[in-house]
Design an enzyme around this catalytic site. Structure first.
Site: not given
Lengths: 650, 384
Positions: A325-326
């Site tokens: 993810g981020s």
């Protein structure tokens, strides 16, 4: 009638003749006896001597005490406790083994499955070898058996030693557990201990990885036995070698807090020293009580462990594979700066969405608030976790340069931690896709990877390693074992990463802003104690494809979805901001909410970890600070229980 | 043989004469063997006088008294007592079937106070006495005539049948061997002997089929292939051979025999005592003991041949042969050369009956020796 007549003389001659003949015959028989003696005693004497010794001498194995496992402050994480056992000597069970088990079953509970195993053990061993019938009895059960002993022929009570994990499930994914030896284990290990009744070997974690060291070397007692196999006396004894003690880099206090913070979630949290790679805490929840496996798992327990959707048997830290993810944006940012694309003047304007080819990609801000982030530099993009910025930047940098930067941060390869079963995750490249799928890499693929989705996956351990490398600028790798048997495990000095200091500084600055600048995605969860401030990066890993409808009206709130469909919540970070010491990762499966409250757990753990830093608590590794290989001795720690001789009749 | 005519030539001897005439060398030999036996009983009891060595000393002391007492009694008196002794032994033998108690699966004992009396042991001496008495008056021609031969065979056969029914194969073999040897020594014609031997050889398969008990067959089968069942029926033979063999040249030392001390040897105090001796004293000790036995037998044969009466000769030879058959069967058995049959080693094995019988036999032998110059007319039946 005369005293002597002719007939008398003739029969006297016959008698003499025949007596002499019989004398010769007797002599011949004696010669045969002497010859046979010669044959047995002189010709084959040595062979019979060997057979007589074989008869007489029997080797009895002595199980060495299993080495303890300690944390960095000498707290015992795995040790030994008294094991109240009931043994059965089959040759002494006058009414037969089955009847004996039935009788014992009236005093303590024995399942049919246990009885089957006991019958098997008895069949595998000599008649006079005591075979465990029940172990780890409570004092109550043990005294009950002792009380009934007069009616239980062949039953012996004894006090042995068994593995104990005082902190139960808290460290199970580090320590693993011990359990009975399986036939496959015996096939791969010729240690004589493997065939000893009641033997336990490490099946997971450190217990498995260092089983040979912890197990020790079997001792042997040479005993003289009589024809019935009963021991008459001991002829000689080799005490064997006790298992080696292991000091882990874990701080059990930090571990306890991590475990408590994760609670009932299906989650993972790891804290790692950014300079030398020491793992301070490694928690994967839910766990299970490793003592169950030692004592013998009940069917219902096994069923629960294997069917739970929270996967308690899985060590999510080393074997759980998640889209980063981020948190992956830190790697993309680093690649962009290194590539000379993200200069200090470099800006990308986020209008909420970006179109590449036929696809439109949304920023999370658009999905949530229906507006963009505006113009952002690299640090601002990290602070806001702007998807559009990283879509565009990743597109410009290209997958292969992202791949190279990510590999330097340790993604896509196993970290080499001492635990068995580690996964390597996946860090894709164009070459990889060509090789694996025989397809060309697409621009859209790069965009997905740019925000840590798509093909890229990582284990939590790789992510904490990534955080540590970002924080220290060194190629550190995690390690759990500080010393084995008093000898410090050597560790090569971590080399400097092939990134410019400027690139690292700008990424760190972005991660600082995430936590410590108003508007940062984790600002609410910053550490406010001066000198302990942390930097970090939040992340949300999508586990399902969003529908077209959601793209238009905004995504459905996670809390409105089935647990299995909710996004994972991720966080990587380090502290203190100045001169970092500890890196952290936390992943809550299907635990994503917009405000990232799970960062609070990471914050608390990271704070405690700093407060317990060796510079403030210099008591780490009491015995191994010096280079000497003296056996570890911990002040106040319980002495290991010496093995108890088997006593008939308890 | 140099005679001492001043005493031996007398028709009647005083008690002092007789004591002088006792072959004290033979008594010494017997004592040496007896002491060796007691020492072994002490050893196999893990160096304890209980439960066997002390009691065996009593048996042996009693045996010595019996020996000397029997030696003092005039040979002609023994001749008179021959048939009654035979009758008494036969009566006791029948009685064991009625009052005997079960021991090791075979009824063999009668309890007489502290002593368990084994009538089959007495029977051997009774038979030797009676046959010597019966054959004393028979010339070689008469011995070979059908009726006297039939009587002689009946005297052997009747007790043999009772003993084999007990069942006690070993003692039966000795009784038959003793009896047949005496018929042979008395001059039985080869015309009888040769065909009988042939028939006996032919009857072995029949005996296997119809006469032998299962446990006796098992012993033979085990003997033929002991390793086939090394932990079961072959155990005795296998362990006995290990015990003897492991003794080596010099043995493991007194009380240090592991096979017997740790109970690998079966019935170590009775039938397998010699095995323990071989284990602890090795080839040297075992050979020395065999020589002692050999000298005793040599004395016996010499005594027989120097006796002037046919009764004396047959009696001496019968007793000597009886002693020899014990040694032969036990020795061959424990060394794995013949199947296991329950026969003790004379003077060594624990047991009152066997000890007293053997010592009584030696007493008769000594009596023959002391009264070797006494001539007994062929028609005489003794002096009582």
């Amino acid at each position: 009638m005369p005293l002597f007549d002719k007939k008398d003389k003739s029969r006297y001659a016959t008698f003499t003749r025949r007596s002499v003949g019989m004398g010769a015959g007797m002599t011949a028989v004696f010669a045969v006896l002497a010859g046979r003696l010669y044959q047995l005693q002189i010709r084959h004497g040595d062979e019979y001597m060997v057979e007589a010794e074989d008869n007489r001498v029997s080797e009895r194995l002595i199980a060495p005490p299993r080495g303890r496992i300690m944390d960095r402050f000498g707290v015992e994480l795995a040790n030994s406790r008294r094991n109240y056992r009931v043994m059965l000597v089959s040759e002494q069970a006058s009414e037969g083994v089955a009847q004996a088990l039935d009788t014992i079953g009236k005093v303590i509970v024995l399942s049919d499955q246990q009885k089957k195993k006991i019958m098997h053990d008895i069949a595998m061993n000599k008649k006079f070898v005591p075979v465990p019938v029940a172990e780890n009895l409570t004092w109550d059960e043990f005294s009950r058996v002792n009380l009934h002993l007069p009616y239980l022929p062949g039953v012996q009570c004894d006090v042995g030693e068994t593995r104990d994990y005082p902190f139960a499930q808290e460290l199970v994914h580090i320590l693993g557990y011990v359990a009975s030896v399986s036939p496959q284990d015996v096939a791969h290990d010729d240690d004589p201990l493997m065939s000893m009744p009641g033997m336990r070997i490490g099946k997971r974690g450190i217990e498995k990885a260092f089983d040979k060291e912890i197990r020790g070397r079997a001792g042997a007692s040479r005993v003289e036995v009589n024809a019935y196999g009963r021991i008459i006396r001991e002829l000689g004894k080799d005490a064997g070698e006790p298992g080696e003690e292991i000091y882990l880099t874990i701080d059990r206090q930090v571990q306890a807090l991590a475990d408590q913070k994760l609670g009932d979630e299906s989650a993972a949290l790891v804290v790692m020293d950014v300079n030398n790679g020491d793992i301070i805490a490694l928690s994967s929840t839910p766990g299970f009580d490793p003592n169950w496996f030692n004592v013998g798992l009940r069917n219902s327990q096994w069923h629960d462990l294997t069917t739970s959707d929270h996967k308690p048997l899985l060590n999510k830290v080393t074997s759980g594979i998640y889209p980063p993810g981020s948190t992956f944006k830190t790697a993309v940012a680093l690649a962009a700066i290194e590539a000379g694309i993200a200069t200090p003047d470099y800006r990308v304007t986020c209008n909420g969405r970006i179109t590449v080819g036929n696809h439109t990609f949304n920023c999370w801000a658009w999905m949530t608030y229906h507006h963009g982030h505006g113009a952002l530099d690299v640090e601002g993009a990290i602070k806001n976790s702007c998807d559009v910025f990283f879509y565009e930047t990743a597109r410009r940098v290209g997958i292969d340069r992202i791949h190279d930067a990510a590999r330097k941060l340790g993604l896509g390869a196993p970290t080499g931690i001492e635990l068995p079963g580690e996964h390597s995750g996946l860090m894709p490249s164009s070459e990889w896709k060509q090789r694996t799928y025989k397809q060309a890499w697409q621009a859209g693929d790069t965009l997905s990877v740019g925000i840590g989705q798509g093909y890229v996956t990582a284990t939590p351990l790789q992510l904490v390693q990534q955080a540590a490398r970002l924080a220290s600028g060194k190629a550190v790798s995690p390690r759990l074992v500080h010393s084995v048997g008093g000898k410090v495990v050597p560790r090569p000095e971590a080399t400097k990463l092939d990134f410019t200091d400027d690139a690292l500084a700008r990424v760190r600055s972005g991660m600082n802003k995430v936590m410590n600048e108003g508007g940062g995605t984790a600002y609410n969860w910053r550490i406010t104690e001066p000198g302990f401030e942390m930097a970090g990066k939040t992340g949300t890993a999508q586990v399902r494809a969003y529908s077209q409808e959601e793209h238009v009206r905004g995504i459905t709130k996670n809390s409105a979805l089935d647990w299995k469909l909710r996004d994972h919540a991720l966080f990587i970070g380090y502290a203190p901001v100045q001169d970092p010491k500890y890196a952290i990762v936390s992943i809550i499966e299907h635990g994503s909410t917009q405000a990232h409250p799970h960062v609070a757990s990471a914050r608390d753990v990271l704070l405690l970890c700093q407060q317990r830093d060796p510079s403030r608590m210099p008591a780490a590794y009491p015995s191994t600070n010096s280079a000497s290989a003296a056996p570890p001795k911990v002040q106040g720690a319980a002495e290991p229980i010496p093995p108890q001789p088997i006593k008939a009749g308890g | 043989m140099a005679l001492r005519p001043y005493a031996a030539a007398k028709r009647t001897l005083s008690l002092a004469d007789k004591l002088l005439e006792v072959n004290w060398g033979l008594v010494l030999l017997i004592c040496m063997i007896g002491v060796a036996g007691i020492a072994m009983l002490y050893s196999v009891a893990n160096a304890h006088f209980q439960p066997w060595a002390l009691r065996q000393m009593g048996h042996f002391a009693l045996g010595l008294i019996v020996l000397l007492a029997a030696a003092m009694i005039d040979i002609r008196v023994w001749m008179s007592l021959a048939y009654p002794a035979y009758g008494l032994a036969l009566l006791l033998l029948v009685a064991v079937d009625v009052v005997g108690h079960v021991g090791l699966g075979a009824q063999r004992w009668i309890s007489l106070g502290p002593l368990d009396l084994q009538p089959s042991e007495l029977m051997k001496i009774g038979l030797v006495l009676a046959l010597a008495r019966f054959l004393h008056g028979k010339s070689t021609e008469e011995v070979s005539k059908p009726i006297p031969l039939a009587v002689g065979l009946a005297m052997i056969g009747i007790p043999a049948i009772f003993v084999v029914l007990q069942p006690n194969l070993g003692t039966t073999l000795i009784i038959v061997a003793d009896g047949c040897s005496m018929l042979f020594l008395a001059g039985l014609s080869w015309w009888w002997i040769a065909p009988t031997l042939g028939a006996a050889a032919a009857s072995v398969p029949l005996a296997w089929r119809f006469v032998l008990h299962d446990y006796q067959k098992a012993r033979v089968e085990t003997f033929l292939d002991p390793e086939s069942d090394a932990l079961g029926k072959g155990w005795n033979i296998t362990q006995a051979k290990i015990a003897i063999g492991s003794g080596g040249v010099a043995g493991k030392g007194f009380t240090l025999g592991t096979q017997s001390r740790l109970n690998f040897l079966p019935e170590k105090q009775t039938d397998f005592i010699w095995t323990s001796f071989c284990e602890e004293f090795g080839f040297v000790g075992a050979l020395a003991l065999l020589v002692l036995f050999g000298v005793v037998i040599f004395y016996g044969v010499q005594t027989a041949m120097s006796a002037r009466s046919q009764f004396g000769r047959l009696l001496a030879m019968g007793v000597t042969l009886n002693f020899f058959f014990y040694i032969m069967i036990n020795g061959l058995m424990v060394m794995g050369l013949i199947p296991v049959v329950g026969i003790p080693m004379p003077l060594l094995s624990y047991g009152g009956s066997a000890m007293l019988t053997v010592m009584f036999g030696f007493g008769l032998l000594m009596s023959v020796h002391i009264h070797r110059q006494v001539e007994i007319p062929r028609s005489s039946g003794g002096i009582i």
